[in-house]
Structures are given as C-alpha cells and as structure tokens.
Write an enzyme that holds these catalytic residues in place. Sequence first.
Site, PDB file in Angstrom:
ATOM      1  N   LYS A   1      20.812   4.531  -3.970  1.00 54.80           N
ATOM      2  CA  LYS A   1      21.541   4.125  -5.179  1.00 54.80           C
ATOM      3  C   LYS A   1      20.734   4.509  -6.416  1.00 54.80           C
ATOM      4  O   LYS A   1      19.516   4.348  -6.436  1.00 54.80           O
ATOM      5  CB  LYS A   1      21.746   2.602  -5.200  1.00 54.80           C
TER       6      LYS A   1
ATOM      7  N   ARG B   1      14.845  10.245 -12.675  1.00 59.45           N
ATOM      8  CA  ARG B   1      16.093  10.425 -11.925  1.00 59.45           C
ATOM      9  C   ARG B   1      17.322   9.814 -12.609  1.00 59.45           C
ATOM     10  O   ARG B   1      18.412  10.363 -12.485  1.00 59.45           O
ATOM     11  CB  ARG B   1      15.955   9.893 -10.512  1.00 59.45           C
TER      12      ARG B   1
ATOM     13  N   TRP C   1       2.372   3.189  -5.375  1.00 57.41           N
ATOM     14  CA  TRP C   1       2.000   2.338  -6.498  1.00 57.41           C
ATOM     15  C   TRP C   1       0.988   1.287  -6.056  1.00 57.41           C
ATOM     16  O   TRP C   1       0.014   1.011  -6.759  1.00 57.41           O
ATOM     17  CB  TRP C   1       3.256   1.731  -7.114  1.00 57.41           C
TER      18      TRP C   1
ATOM     19  N   GLN D   1      19.246   3.632  -9.640  1.00 56.31           N
ATOM     20  CA  GLN D   1      18.876   2.322 -10.187  1.00 56.31           C
ATOM     21  C   GLN D   1      19.608   1.964 -11.480  1.00 56.31           C
ATOM     22  O   GLN D   1      20.113   0.872 -11.633  1.00 56.31           O
ATOM     23  CB  GLN D   1      17.385   2.301 -10.486  1.00 56.31           C
TER      24      GLN D   1
ATOM     25  N   PHE E   1      11.629  -6.532   0.116  1.00 53.88           N
ATOM     26  CA  PHE E   1      10.775  -7.209   1.087  1.00 53.88           C
ATOM     27  C   PHE E   1      10.095  -8.467   0.538  1.00 53.88           C
ATOM     28  O   PHE E   1       9.388  -9.153   1.266  1.00 53.88           O
ATOM     29  CB  PHE E   1       9.688  -6.254   1.607  1.00 53.88           C
TER      30      PHE E   1
ATOM     31  N   ALA F   1       3.168   6.117 -10.567  1.00 50.22           N
ATOM     32  CA  ALA F   1       2.051   5.896  -9.643  1.00 50.22           C
ATOM     33  C   ALA F   1       1.161   7.128  -9.508  1.00 50.22           C
ATOM     34  O   ALA F   1      -0.071   7.034  -9.621  1.00 50.22           O
ATOM     35  CB  ALA F   1       2.596   5.483  -8.281  1.00 50.22           C
TER      36      ALA F   1
ATOM     37  N   SER G   1       0.829  -1.204   0.000  1.00 46.78           N
ATOM     38  CA  SER G   1       0.000   0.000   0.000  1.00 46.78           C
ATOM     39  C   SER G   1       0.863   1.255   0.000  1.00 46.78           C
ATOM     40  O   SER G   1       0.541   2.248   0.630  1.00 46.78           O
ATOM     41  CB  SER G   1      -0.937  -0.008   1.206  1.00 46.78           C
TER      42      SER G   1
ATOM     43  N   LYS H   1       8.679  -3.552  -9.948  1.00 48.32           N
ATOM     44  CA  LYS H   1       9.541  -3.185 -11.083  1.00 48.32           C
ATOM     45  C   LYS H   1      10.907  -3.851 -10.946  1.00 48.32           C
ATOM     46  O   LYS H   1      11.442  -3.966  -9.851  1.00 48.32           O
ATOM     47  CB  LYS H   1       9.758  -1.665 -11.120  1.00 48.32           C
TER      48      LYS H   1
ATOM     49  N   LYS I   1      15.634  -0.705 -18.997  1.00 45.96           N
ATOM     50  CA  LYS I   1      15.459   0.661 -19.531  1.00 45.96           C
ATOM     51  C   LYS I   1      16.191   1.685 -18.660  1.00 45.96           C
ATOM     52  O   LYS I   1      16.564   2.748 -19.145  1.00 45.96           O
ATOM     53  CB  LYS I   1      13.980   1.010 -19.639  1.00 45.96           C
TER      54      LYS I   1
END
Lengths: 372, 372
Positions: A326, A299, A34, A328, A122, A178, A31, A145, A235
């Site tokens: 970091k 970003r 997204w 991505q 998680f 989102a 929750s 993702k 991507k």
Amino acid sequence: MASKAFSKLNALTSTLGKAAGKPIRIGVMGSGNWGTAIAKICGENAREHPEIFDTQVHMWMYEETVPYQGEQRKLTEIFNSTHENVKYLRGVRCPSNVYANPDVRDVSSRSDILVWVVPHQFVERICHQINGSVKSGSVAISCIKGVSVQEESVSLFSDVIQKHTGMYCGVLSGANIANEVAREKFCETTIGYDPDDTVNPRFTPEVISALFYRPYFRVQMVKDVAGVALGGALKNIVAVGAGIVDGLGLGDNTKSAVMRIGLMEMQNFGHVFFNCDRLTMVEQSCGVADLITSCLGGRNHHCAVAFVQTRKPMHVLEKELLNGQKLQGAATAKEVHAFLRHHNRVHEFPLFTAIYRIVYEGMPPEDLINVI
Amino acid sequence: MASKAFSKLNALTSTLGKAAGKPIRIGVMGSGNWGTAIAKICGENAREHPEIFDTQVHMWMYEETVPYQGEQRKLTEIFNSTHENVKYLRGVRCPSNVYANPDVRDVSSRSDILVWVVPHQFVERICHQINGSVKSGSVAISCIKGVSVQEESVSLFSDVIQKHTGMYCGVLSGANIANEVAREKFCETTIGYDPDDTVNPRFTPEVISALFYRPYFRVQMVKDVAGVALGGALKNIVAVGAGIVDGLGLGDNTKSAVMRIGLMEMQNFGHVFFNCDRLTMVEQSCGVADLITSCLGGRNHHCAVAFVQTRKPMHVLEKELLNGQKLQGAATAKEVHAFLRHHNRVHEFPLFTAIYRIVYEGMPPEDLINVI
C-alpha cells in the site's frame, strides 16, 4: 556551531556522569535497516559516554538463518562476529559494543532505556511478548514512523507502547532515511520527550539527547511528543499532493504553495486533536524538513506523479510500482479522511480532503487547486 | 476552501463599497514582467470590485520605442491598443482597463494606492522624480524583492519609499515567479501591512487584500512588514547553501536539514534586527514557500551547484552563466556577513557565515556541514 554544541554536550554529560548512579543500560528493539542504523548511533554514544551509559548496547534481532560465505548461518552470529547486518544494512560496520541478542525478553529485562524500531504492525505483538519482563522504572523511545488512525481515534505508537508495557515513551522522528544516516550523511532529527514526575529523574532530556546526538545526526529535543509522531505520518499525504502538482506540470511556485498549505493542515491537525505546539511542525526536522524531503522524492511523490500521468487507479499502480504494498500517503489520506468525517471536521482540511477525493473518488487532479 | 473564501470576500467588499466614498484609484509604478503581471491582477480586481476601486488602473511605463509589426512604435501605444506588453511579458493579455501611462508624475498624482514594482536600483531616483506630485493621504505597496544591506544597517525598500515620499508603504512578497503568475498558475503571496492611525482608515487590510487576491493568486495579510521583506532577500543565501549540498551530492535529507537551518537563521535575523513575528518566516508564503521554490531550482541554486562541481570562482561563473550579472544569493551573503560582523553577531548565523566563507574565502564546500 557544531564544535561549540559538542563541547557544551561534553561538559554536560560529564556533569551528568558525576551525578548519576549505575551506568544506564540501552536496548534497541529491532534490527531492520533503521533499527541497525539507530543501534549503531546508540553504540557510538554509549562508547563515547561511559560515565552515563553501559558500554554494551543490546539490539534485539529476530533470529533468521541466512546464506553467508557459502553456508547457512544465524544472522545474530554473523552480526556479532562481523558487526555488520548482512541482511538489512549491508556494507555498514557497527561499533563492536553493539550486541545482537535474539532473546526479546532478555533485551527488555536488562534495559533502562528501550529504543523501539520495529515495523508498526508488530508493535502490539512484541509488547505482549515482553509482558512481565520490562525492567522497573525504565523508559522507551519510539523511532517507529507514523501513527495508527481509526475512524474514531488516532493512536501514537508511543501511547500503544506505554499502554501495554507501562514504560513512559518518547518519540524520535525527522528527515532521516536509514541508509543515509547509517552512512553518516548529515541530517537532523527531533525527539519529543516530556516525562512526568513519576519517571526516574535520571532519564533527563539531556541524557536522551546524549544517546542519539552524533555530529552527523543532530538532535533537537521538544516536549511535544504527539507533534513529532504526527509529522512523520501526515507529511506522506502532502507528498502525494506535491506529486500531483508535479504530475500536472504546474511548476515550483504551485508546488511550494501546496506544500505550505499542507504544512499548515499538518499543524492544524496536531493543534485540533492533540493540542500540539504550533511551532513543532513549522520549525522542527520532524515537520518542515521531513515534509520537504518527502516532496522532493520518495515513493509517495513518485507514485502520485505516475497516478496523474497514467490515470491508472492507485491500486493498479501499487501493484505495478510497489509490488502490491500500500502507498502510505494514499492509505493515510483515506484513514485521516474517515477520521475527519467522523469528527465532522472535513471542511477544515481542504488539501487532505482533495487528495483523498482525487485518489479514491475520481476527482480530477486538475481540480486540486480549485478546492484548497 | 477557495469558493468559501471567495464568497466571504465578495460579502466583505460589498460592505466596504457601501461604507466607502469615491472609488479608490490604483497606480502601478513599473511595467517589467513582474510589474505587468501585478498590473494585470490589479486591473482584474478593479473591474471586479467597482464599488471599491476606480475601474481604470494606470501603469507607469517607461517610454521606449520598439520594433513592432515592421515599424518602430512606442511601447505604451502598443500596450494601450493590444493590452499586451510585447517587450516584457509577451503572450499575456492584460484586461483593457489597465492603461499604460508614460508620465510617472501623472500616475503618482492620481493614485490613492500606489503599487511599486520597479528594479531596486531605480527606487530612489523615481522617488525624487515624483517629489511633490504624490496624492495627499495615499498609501503604497512595495512588490520590490529584497532589502538593501549596508555595513551598519539593513533598509527595506518600503522604508525608502516611505522616507522619500511620505506614503505609508506595505510589502508584498511570496513564492511568485512573474511568468507563472501572469499565466495564472496557482500560487500564494504574503502582504505585510500595518498602517498606524495617521493613515486614511479607508485603506484597510481588507481593501489591500481585495486589490491583489485572485483565485490563482492567494493573499495572506500579516502585520509583520519587515518579515515579509526580509524573506525574499535572505532565502537567496539559503538557496546557495542548498545548491552546495546538491553539488556535493549529499542527498535530500541533508538538503532539507540545510534548508531548515537556513529558515531558522532567516527567522532569527528578522527577530534580532527587526523584532519580526517568529511565525512569518515559517508559516507564510514569503518565508517557507519562497525558500522551497528557490531551493528546488532558480539561478542561485544552479550557480551554486556549478560552483561546487567546477570549483571555478564565483565571479567567473557569474560571467559564464549570468552574463556578468551578480548572483543575488552570493551578493546578499557578502552584504549580510559584513553587516553581522559590524554588529558582532556572526556566530549566531553559522549557515549564512559558512556560505559567505565558501563563496568568498575559499572554505572547502565539504566543510559546510561541519560548521553549521
């Protein structure tokens, strides 16, 4: 056209409803912003198709106490009375049939279709938490993702979920931010879903599509699950490349060439390591559209522009611009490079390799176009 | 990687050279900014591969008298002494083996490969001018952007050239802005070339590639001539759509969705009417890359943004922003719409149709995403 697709969908779901047994129960794991946006969509569709779905959608919400109107209140209680996730998606009202449930095992045990929208770190922990509570014969859709890349292997989160829970797991990914989806700004998404004969035949691609399709959130169904998952990860590497081009001021032709070459390497990566359908990357929202969005802004692109213009090391920029998170695209470039080296296929991916070398090995950004 | 491709090319062309007879003579029809940039490339390659090509490249230049260093001089004379096209590509030096020839019939009669880079409205007239002077067995490459659309039919300029001159004609198109290519900014292009057995076997795809390939101008060869030509015309319609999205402030997800849907309609148009290869549009520079460049900026995009923000009719904006020139994307949308209506296939191209209706029939731009 939209209206035509919509009436086709209505005809279809009414057929599905007649053929179906008990309404299908939907659970959403997660929750965040997204997760809440996805739960809103599932809630809208569960209400619109009561002949297919149980109207109540349970959204697992990690319980937190938050300040609200001058007092400390539980986030689930606020959500269930206001239908707004005041911490992670403020200002967006969910339909009242979305119920915030703080008990993760209760959500998993009651759901026929379990939609996963949790932070990727998680995933395994939650799989263990729900161990033994998963409803028999249920299926999962992962909206998480990216992929998890180790030196020897690339794991899809859908495979992680499947391995730990036993549920067949499809993947949803696309050019979806989102906050824009939650505000019903038009976009598209791709769902990779190709269950084998052991999966309950009620959970057809049409049912999965009906759960996610909204007039503002168009769904394309494909069979290529790995292709859908890989697009959202790879991507980010290309977006770093596009940012390097913009940082160097090389112009839109060079940028679109680097994006095209990147798209071809994404396609090739999927083909070589997962035998993906060549068309997924180049035709679907999860490939070409998500790539375009990421190279226009975001970003990864912005940090790469700053990297070229300031020539500061990426770990310094990550501290300055991302609060130490970091980047991505840079992290994925590094992981993918180690993986490709391990498999002795570096030379087949000159753009991915160049981006890795520029960010981590001091290769001058100006050399990018000489080596791709 | 570039260096690898390059040494492969060198090995290849050396083989070609040994097998070949007399050096192949190159002519470039046209000396505008794109024509001069193309002649520069051909000149560089003719000099680099004397085993394949005659070193001297003749560029047909329409004779004009221009003011130069205080006197009136002929443009060909200035070019042949300075190697700079001072009127159409100022500041770029061409190699000295490019010769500006004011005699169009002389250029056509001496050339084995004739490269066409003239404004599209002059194609037929020039075909008539060179009537009877074309060298027997010669081939052509058209670098003319776009296609000619009538209500009943769509004509490729390559077909027009072939019909009037008898030369087999391939097509070069990609994300290429003349000024950037001339300044050797890295980009890519696609050449559609698929001659049948009646064409001189010396003019292989490898020879054509060697004529245009530069380290800063990457060439992909495909067989799908029509697909290459269509990409450069249809992308202008989609760029208007992208501009409408930006004018409405709908965000990057919506923009990339509209671009993806546009790319699919481009692909479908080629498939339905020319039986094009599905991959040309989505994998090649002439398709996806040219589309991206056009949707990032360019006049189609800018005018569409202004159209939405000011709500002035397009013919007024054409006067204000383009000095009365027609906006290509809008004009192509209109022509393509008439063509689709004639063939009763409007419903298969909802984005093209919506853009036509918004620009010409007063449909509110806000409705774009409801009808695609």
